[in-house]
Write an enzyme that holds these catalytic residues in place. Sequence first.
Site, PDB file in Angstrom:
ATOM      1  N   SER A  90       4.349  -4.798 -10.830  1.00  0.00           N
ATOM      2  CA  SER A  90       2.980  -4.748 -10.336  1.00  0.00           C
ATOM      3  C   SER A  90       3.068  -4.907  -8.826  1.00  0.00           C
ATOM      4  CB  SER A  90       2.133  -5.873 -10.948  1.00  0.00           C
ATOM      5  OG  SER A  90       0.807  -5.830 -10.456  1.00  0.00           O
ATOM      6  N   SER A  91       2.609  -3.903  -8.091  1.00  0.00           N
ATOM      7  CA  SER A  91       2.797  -3.872  -6.643  1.00  0.00           C
ATOM      8  C   SER A  91       1.975  -4.950  -5.941  1.00  0.00           C
ATOM      9  CB  SER A  91       2.388  -2.504  -6.089  1.00  0.00           C
ATOM     10  OG  SER A  91       3.146  -1.480  -6.675  1.00  0.00           O
TER      11      SER A  91
END
Length: 325
Positions: A90-91
């Site tokens: 998850s950036s």
Amino acid sequence: MSADLALRRALVRRIVAGGALADPALRAAFEDVPRHLFVPYYYEGAPGGRHVRLWGEDPDQDRRERWLTRAYADAPLGTRMRDGDLVSSSSQPSLMARMLEALDLRDGDRVLEIGAGTGYNAALLCHRLGEAHVTTVDLDPEITESARAHLAAAGYHPAVITGDGSRGAPARAPFDKVVATCTVGSVPQEWPDQCGTGALILAPLATGLIRLRVAGPGRAEGRFLHTPAYFVPLRGTGSPPRGTPYTGGLPRESVTNELFRFLLELTAGSLDPYEAHALWRREQRPPRERFGVTLDGAAQWAWLDDPQGPYAWPLRDRPFSPGGR
């Protein structure tokens, strides 16, 4: 106020303080979409190169609270490991915000996302545009299955497709915007081919973000954003990112400079590292936004300042004909 809502609002305040989320519609998306639903567990680095798994159902209350707090930190989260390697994440939320703003989203836009990840980015797009306008693709069926479940838990049902992202999603075309959340070595031709004229493509390339405007069938051009970006590579039949070449003998202050590393990766296989260094020094250490990329049919090349100028080189395994446009 619930703990996750308070943490979510604090995250949005941090992103706004950093200069992002000027678009009220995008700010509302970050305020409303609960990130913790998309990261029921993730991996945190530990001494000795190990990774510790934090999860929302941990019987230890302190660890649960740590999981929730870090879920709303402005930081990337490793969400899937395979043989010791990170294959999905998850950036960083502030980077996601800048990328979504760079897409210049408008009501009615149809968006293709390459790399489903946790589904969080697709949820933000659904909030902004409506789920019928969002398509996300990933090669790994485990990733698409979990992304679909996370999205459903948050109340969103976009098209989630298991397939080779380098091929796009022709059955869902045409698209107004394409955004990749994985690094590419060159831009797959299928992406602009599945867009209308004027569409935008945003993709991580050589530790930067290239934003291309589609000018017609097989044609697109644009510059890099100022923002650095590091993502896992695109997997599939598309061109993988190139490795950074050997730099022995170059000054340490140059080799460790983030912008020079960007130039090295952008020119790998086309320029000798020492030629790249001479160019970098001669042009006074140019920032990312001075560089761009042009697609013209099968040809694809990167350039400094001017696509027809003296500093241009082909991207990975692509023909090179800037003078022939």
